[in-house]
Design a protein around this motif. Structure first.
Motif, mmCIF file in Angstrom:
data_model
loop_
_atom_site.group_PDB
_atom_site.id
_atom_site.type_symbol
_atom_site.label_atom_id
_atom_site.label_comp_id
_atom_site.label_asym_id
_atom_site.label_seq_id
_atom_site.Cartn_x
_atom_site.Cartn_y
_atom_site.Cartn_z
ATOM 1 N N UNK A 57 20.006 -67.062 -2.785
ATOM 2 C CA UNK A 57 19.569 -65.929 -3.308
ATOM 3 C C UNK A 57 20.299 -64.932 -2.543
ATOM 4 N N UNK A 58 20.621 -64.770 -1.371
ATOM 5 C CA UNK A 58 21.473 -63.846 -0.890
ATOM 6 C C UNK A 58 22.887 -63.957 -1.167
ATOM 7 N N UNK A 59 23.636 -64.985 -1.576
ATOM 8 C CA UNK A 59 24.650 -65.102 -2.295
ATOM 9 C C UNK A 59 24.843 -64.319 -3.777
ATOM 10 N N UNK A 60 23.772 -64.820 -4.304
ATOM 11 C CA UNK A 60 23.779 -64.173 -5.699
ATOM 12 C C UNK A 60 23.589 -62.667 -5.774
ATOM 13 N N UNK A 61 22.629 -62.246 -4.952
ATOM 14 C CA UNK A 61 22.407 -60.762 -4.766
ATOM 15 C C UNK A 61 23.582 -59.877 -4.377
ATOM 16 N N UNK A 62 24.398 -60.506 -3.070
ATOM 17 C CA UNK A 62 25.297 -59.984 -2.721
ATOM 18 C C UNK A 62 26.521 -59.740 -3.955
ATOM 19 N N UNK A 63 26.532 -60.842 -4.548
ATOM 20 C CA UNK A 63 27.498 -61.015 -6.011
ATOM 21 C C UNK A 63 27.160 -59.737 -6.703
ATOM 22 N N UNK A 64 25.845 -59.662 -7.086
ATOM 23 C CA UNK A 64 25.594 -58.520 -7.778
ATOM 24 C C UNK A 64 25.878 -56.958 -7.308
ATOM 25 N N UNK A 65 25.251 -56.647 -6.062
ATOM 26 C CA UNK A 65 25.682 -55.474 -5.434
ATOM 27 C C UNK A 65 27.199 -55.063 -5.194
ATOM 28 N N UNK A 66 27.936 -56.206 -5.056
ATOM 29 C CA UNK A 66 29.460 -56.017 -4.861
ATOM 30 C C UNK A 66 30.178 -55.617 -5.875
ATOM 31 N N UNK A 67 29.510 -55.669 -7.015
ATOM 32 C CA UNK A 67 30.217 -55.274 -8.191
ATOM 33 C C UNK A 67 29.906 -53.777 -8.536
ATOM 34 N N UNK A 68 29.270 -52.819 -7.543
ATOM 35 C CA UNK A 68 29.098 -51.478 -8.065
ATOM 36 C C UNK A 68 30.256 -50.700 -7.326
ATOM 37 N N UNK A 69 30.984 -51.510 -6.612
ATOM 38 C CA UNK A 69 32.192 -50.997 -6.363
ATOM 39 C C UNK A 69 32.266 -50.508 -4.714
ATOM 40 N N UNK A 70 33.332 -50.617 -3.828
ATOM 41 C CA UNK A 70 33.469 -50.496 -2.707
ATOM 42 C C UNK A 70 33.273 -48.927 -2.165
ATOM 43 N N UNK A 71 33.421 -47.888 -3.103
ATOM 44 C CA UNK A 71 33.460 -46.427 -2.644
ATOM 45 C C UNK A 71 31.892 -46.235 -2.405
ATOM 46 N N UNK A 72 31.296 -46.624 -3.557
ATOM 47 C CA UNK A 72 29.707 -46.311 -3.686
ATOM 48 C C UNK A 72 28.891 -47.167 -2.467
ATOM 49 N N UNK A 73 29.323 -48.359 -2.071
ATOM 50 C CA UNK A 73 28.570 -48.855 -1.021
ATOM 51 C C UNK A 73 28.801 -48.429 0.256
ATOM 52 N N UNK A 74 30.195 -47.485 0.543
ATOM 53 C CA UNK A 74 30.522 -47.272 1.797
ATOM 54 C C UNK A 74 29.484 -45.720 1.785
ATOM 55 N N UNK A 75 29.447 -45.021 0.569
ATOM 56 C CA UNK A 75 28.743 -43.902 0.667
ATOM 57 C C UNK A 75 27.230 -43.953 0.872
ATOM 58 N N UNK A 76 26.619 -45.204 0.374
ATOM 59 C CA UNK A 76 25.209 -45.435 0.562
ATOM 60 C C UNK A 76 24.866 -45.786 1.870
ATOM 61 N N UNK A 77 25.886 -46.525 2.563
ATOM 62 C CA UNK A 77 25.553 -47.253 3.736
ATOM 63 C C UNK A 77 25.751 -46.113 5.007
ATOM 64 N N UNK A 78 26.272 -45.175 4.785
ATOM 65 C CA UNK A 78 26.905 -44.375 6.129
ATOM 66 C C UNK A 78 25.570 -43.671 6.437
ATOM 67 N N UNK A 79 24.746 -43.117 5.546
ATOM 68 C CA UNK A 79 23.641 -42.235 6.085
ATOM 69 C C UNK A 79 22.721 -43.303 6.867
ATOM 70 N N UNK A 80 22.536 -44.422 6.240
ATOM 71 C CA UNK A 80 21.750 -45.637 7.184
ATOM 72 C C UNK A 80 22.066 -45.915 8.487
ATOM 73 N N UNK A 81 23.525 -45.945 8.570
ATOM 74 C CA UNK A 81 24.377 -46.078 9.780
ATOM 75 C C UNK A 81 24.103 -45.084 10.915
#
Length: 440
Positions: free
Chosen positions: A324-348
């Motif tokens: 399940x983690x592998x499948x979910x990660x596959x889906x999330x990774x397809x939103x793009x690297x820039x968006x992932x970093x943008x969303x993660x920074x406030x959490x970090x």
């Protein structure tokens, strides 16, 4: 009865730690830091090493020192509810929400995309991430083999690829180091300090600590003292490798500006530097290097996250959770690297100060006799300040609060305003615990 753990096995564990820590973000951020810092690269790199190397090792050692069997039990020293909430959020952040998908996405951006035509479209990313996380999932389904797969096989490959690039870059630098860019002319050390957050390693260290403890115990180590000593030796190996390569990558980035110009991100820096030195072969070497680095990190994270969620939800098998983690990660990774970093920074920006406070409180646990009020006071004050740091990073700026905090909190403007409140909160918690003891 405890058995002596061989030096060769400690080396394998150290190499495995290096491989698990040295993932996508670790490759991308040092070169960009070097480019931005310019002639201030050594000061910025020193700050980066504190959070990129020092804190992860402290977190790892703190976990072993605590004697706890997992992060949740350690965090529950604050409060049982905090233990569940903090641990769950941390696993989601370093797992399927940010770190795991980022690994797959970065592998594609650097290892595959340069070989595709400009009109390749999103289908190629989908196909790659499916293959990437399928392999990662298969390796994660047998966690008892992680030492052999990562430590003995994948790490030497990755070290070879990285070594080729950084050695050439250090021996034959592209150009002379240029003046620092805006943002790295003042508070350079603390700027590098914050850049180290992006690696996620201080958060991941709590998780990898479980793998290390179990691996050491399987070799016959039983006492807490023996576990701490072996862990310290293994982390020293990983720390040396990480510090050397981070410094080399930072220098590589700093020396590349004269001829390559100031680039947009660390991935582009790596790609162009590799192409500069090795021509058409550079992209192949870099692609293999990135893919191996990201794959090892993904395997470690899927393994750790699956183990945690299986313990939290025992009715769901480890293998099902891993899939399940592998499948979910596959889906999330397809939103793009820039968006992932943008969303993660406030959490970090919100989570890192809490994790740092927890690390030092763990070492001081016996000093204040493990009083929950000390944990609660320190982490509550830390969270209040770090929450607004996270909001600022997300673009949600409450000017009244920022103005007040800037005036009363030292280092708030550089993201370290939580430090003094964490200390005050801990002292206040200790005083409160004394009053409660007297009343009872």
């Amino acid at each position: 009865m405890s058995k002596k753990v061989s030096s060769s096995y400690i080396i394998i564990i150290g190499l495995m730690l290096f491989a698990l820590f040295f993932g996508a973000g670790n490759l991308i951020f040092p070169p960009m830091l070097g480019q931005m810092a310019g002639t201030n690269v050594w000061i910025a790199n020193a700050g980066f090493l504190v959070t990129g190397v020092g804190l992860p090792l402290l977190a790892m050692t703190a976990f072993v020192f605590s004697g706890k069997h997992n992060l949740q039990s350690l965090a529950s020293r604050v409060h049982p509810v905090f233990g569940i909430v903090f641990t769950t959020i941390l696993y989601l952040a370093i797992g399927p929400f940010f770190a795991i998908p980022r690994s797959g996405n970065v592998s594609f951006e650097i290892g595959v995309k340069p070989f595709l035509s400009d009109d390749a479209g999103p289908v190629s990313l989908i196909i790659f991430t499916i293959l990437f996380f399928t392999v990662a999932c298969l390796l994660s389904l047998n966690p008892t083999k992680i030492i052999d797969v990562v430590g003995k096989f994948l790490t030497p490959i990755k070290l070879t690829f990285i070594g080729l690039l950084v050695v050439v870059a250090v021996v034959h630098p592209i150009g002379t180091i240029q003046a620092p860019s805006k943002g790295y002319t003042s508070h350079v050390f603390f700027k590098g300090f914050q850049e180290g957050y992006l690696t996620l390693d201080a958060l991941v260290a709590f998780v990898f600590g479980i793998i290390i403890v179990n691996a050491i115990k399987e070799q016959g180590a039983a006492t807490k003292k023996q576990l701490v000593i072996i862990c310290a030796k293994a982390t020293a190996i990983a720390a040396t490798l990480l510090a050397l390569i981070y410094t080399a990558l930072s220098y590589m980035g700093a020396s590349s500006v004269e001829k390559l110009g100031l680039l947009e991100n660390g991935a582009e820096v790596l790609a162009k530097v590799s192409s500069y030195y090795f021509g058409s072969y550079g992209s192949i070497i870099l692609g293999l290097m990135i893919t191996v680095a990201c794959l090892t990190t993904s395997v470690g994270l899927i393994t750790a996250c699956s183990s945690f969620f299986h313990e939290l939800f025992p009715n769901i098998s480890y293998k099902k959770i891993a899939v399940m983690l592998a499948v979910f990660s596959t889906l999330v990774s397809n939103i793009g690297l820039t968006q992932l970093i943008k969303v993660s920074m406030p959490v970090l920006m919100t989570m890192y100060p809490i994790a740092i406070s927890l690390i030092f409180l763990t070492f001081l646990h016996s000093v204040f006799k493990g009083k929950a009020e000390v944990y609660q006071g320190s982490l509550l004050f830390t969270f209040i300040i770090s929450l607004f740091d996270g909001l600022n990073e997300a673009g949600i700026k409450i000017e009244v609060v920022n103005r007040i905090f800037t005036q009363i909190l030292p280092m708030y403007s550089i993201g370290l305003g939580w430090l003094i409140p964490a200390i005050i909160g801990g002292i206040g918690g200790y005083i409160l615990s004394m009053f409660r003891t007297k009343r009872s």
